[in-house]
Scaffold this motif. Structure first.
Motif: not given
Length: 91
Positions: A32-37, A47-54, A59-60, A87-89
């Motif tokens: 996993v490269n990226s999860w919670i931001r 990232g977009v302002t509605t990113s689910r990472h936040m 996950f990326d 990118h997985v949601r």
């Protein structure tokens, strides 16, 4: 007070689901490269302002050695291929 408790339970549930997916990815040997931001980190990486990472709902995952079939077998809500990562949601 009841609303605050309910909100806390919902947040805890969502985080638990995300953590379960995170552990499954690790078990499957996926990086996993990226999860919670934070909103600031999300902005820094474009990232977009509605990113689910936040919300800990995306996950990326590194594409190195990982096929679309492996990703689909986990059962994510949505999978988007990018150069170098998936990118997985969750939901």
């Amino acid at each position: 007070m009841v609303v605050i408790k309910l909100l806390f339970v919902i947040i805890l549930f969502v985080f638990s689901v995300a953590l379960a997916y995170r552990l499954r990815l690790a078990f499957e040997g996926m990086k996993v490269n990226s999860w919670i931001r934070t909103p600031w980190k999300n902005k820094d990486v474009g990232g977009v302002t509605t990113s689910r990472h936040m919300l800990a709902l995306a996950f990326d995952i590194s594409r190195k050695g990982v096929s679309r079939k492996q990703i689909d077998a986990i059962g994510f809500d949505k999978v988007i291929p990018y150069t170098g990562h998936w990118h997985v949601r969750i939901i």
